[in-house]
Structures are given as structure tokens and as C-alpha cells.
Design a protein around this motif. Structure first.
Motif, PDB file in Angstrom:
ATOM      1  N   GLY A   1       4.319 -12.650  -4.022  1.00 25.48           N
ATOM      2  CA  GLY A   1       3.286 -13.432  -3.492  1.00 25.48           C
ATOM      3  C   GLY A   1       3.503 -13.544  -1.967  1.00 25.48           C
ATOM      4  O   GLY A   1       2.555 -13.188  -1.082  1.00 25.48           O
ATOM      5  N   ASP A   2       4.767 -14.058  -1.597  1.00 23.39           N
ATOM      6  CA  ASP A   2       5.093 -14.437  -0.096  1.00 23.39           C
ATOM      7  C   ASP A   2       4.888 -13.218   0.770  1.00 23.39           C
ATOM      8  O   ASP A   2       4.539 -13.102   1.848  1.00 23.39           O
TER       9      ASP A   2
ATOM     10  N   GLU B   1       2.765 -12.597   3.700  1.00 26.44           N
ATOM     11  CA  GLU B   1       3.374 -12.200   5.250  1.00 26.44           C
ATOM     12  C   GLU B   1       2.941 -10.856   5.714  1.00 26.44           C
ATOM     13  O   GLU B   1       3.441 -10.289   6.926  1.00 26.44           O
ATOM     14  N   GLY B   2       2.427  -9.894   4.949  1.00 25.80           N
ATOM     15  CA  GLY B   2       2.309  -8.837   5.382  1.00 25.80           C
ATOM     16  C   GLY B   2       3.040  -7.774   5.302  1.00 25.80           C
ATOM     17  O   GLY B   2       3.159  -6.730   6.161  1.00 25.80           O
TER      18      GLY B   2
ATOM     19  N   LEU C   1      -3.118  -7.512   2.560  1.00 27.09           N
ATOM     20  CA  LEU C   1      -1.751  -7.661   3.253  1.00 27.09           C
ATOM     21  C   LEU C   1      -1.987  -8.589   4.638  1.00 27.09           C
ATOM     22  O   LEU C   1      -2.677  -8.295   5.092  1.00 27.09           O
ATOM     23  N   GLY C   2      -1.149  -9.787   4.515  1.00 22.74           N
ATOM     24  CA  GLY C   2      -0.921 -10.508   5.779  1.00 22.74           C
ATOM     25  C   GLY C   2      -1.885 -11.572   5.636  1.00 22.74           C
ATOM     26  O   GLY C   2      -2.046 -12.252   6.642  1.00 22.74           O
ATOM     27  N   SER C   3      -2.746 -11.787   4.825  1.00 28.38           N
ATOM     28  CA  SER C   3      -3.637 -12.814   4.838  1.00 28.38           C
ATOM     29  C   SER C   3      -3.057 -14.005   4.084  1.00 28.38           C
ATOM     30  O   SER C   3      -2.792 -14.251   3.134  1.00 28.38           O
ATOM     31  N   THR C   4      -3.129 -15.107   5.060  1.00 29.01           N
ATOM     32  CA  THR C   4      -2.536 -16.389   4.382  1.00 29.01           C
ATOM     33  C   THR C   4      -3.399 -17.241   3.671  1.00 29.01           C
ATOM     34  O   THR C   4      -2.913 -18.132   3.185  1.00 29.01           O
TER      35      THR C   4
ATOM     36  N   ILE D   1      -3.559 -12.633  -5.264  1.00 34.82           N
ATOM     37  CA  ILE D   1      -2.229 -12.084  -5.307  1.00 34.82           C
ATOM     38  C   ILE D   1      -2.171 -11.235  -6.665  1.00 34.82           C
ATOM     39  O   ILE D   1      -1.478  -9.985  -6.586  1.00 34.82           O
ATOM     40  N   LYS D   2      -2.581 -11.551  -7.736  1.00 41.12           N
ATOM     41  CA  LYS D   2      -2.508 -10.909  -9.120  1.00 41.12           C
ATOM     42  C   LYS D   2      -3.157  -9.720  -8.895  1.00 41.12           C
ATOM     43  O   LYS D   2      -2.633  -8.534  -9.315  1.00 41.12           O
TER      44      LYS D   2
END
Length: 76
Positions: free
Chosen positions: A1-2, A6-7, A32-35, A42-43
Motif C-alpha cells: 500500500g505504501d 507514494e506513487g 498512484l501517489g494519492s496520500t 488500495i485493495k
């Protein structure tokens, strides 16, 4: 997930993007890259990556490279 938050543009992501339809590519790129990704988000992105065949493709590439490196070292 990280990595998704972090994209990171890993080989896995590049392969998934190569294999996905334009619509699914857009979906992956948007996430991608969305905090602010939730566990559900994420799943969903992980499922996109899995459905693209990228995991299997990268695993085969790793096996191929590893085998060839072992063969090369035997020649030395």
C-alpha cells in the motif's frame, strides 16, 4: 500500500500499465501517489495490478534473469 500511496513507478506498475486497457490505466494512474487512499482503494488498485497479469510476468522475468545469471557464473 505504501508504494501505491507514494506513487512509485516500479517495474510491476509499468508492466500493469502496459497490460491494462486505457480505462483501467487511467484508474491506476489516478490512484498512484494519492496520500488519501483508503484500504478499500488500495485493495482495488492491487486487484487491478493482479488482473493485469503483471505479477506473473515480473515473477517470470525474475526467474529468467536469475537462471541466466547462475549460468553465467558457472562459465567464470
Amino acid at each position: 500500500g505504501d508504494d501505491l500511496r507514494e506513487g512509485k513507478r516500479t517495474a510491476l506498475i509499468a508492466t500493469a500499465l502496459k497490460n491494462l486497457s486505457k480505462e483501467k490505466q487511467s484508474e491506476l494512474n489516478q490512484g498512484l501517489g494519492s496520500t488519501h487512499l483508503t484500504e478499500t482503494d488500495i485493495k482495488s488498485l492491487q486487484n487491478l495490478i493482479m488482473s493485469s497479469g503483471a505479477v506473473n510476468e515480473i515473477e517470470l522475468l525474475i526467474e529468467f534473469v536469475s537462471f541466466n545469471l547462475f549460468e553465467l557464473f558457472e562459465l567464470l
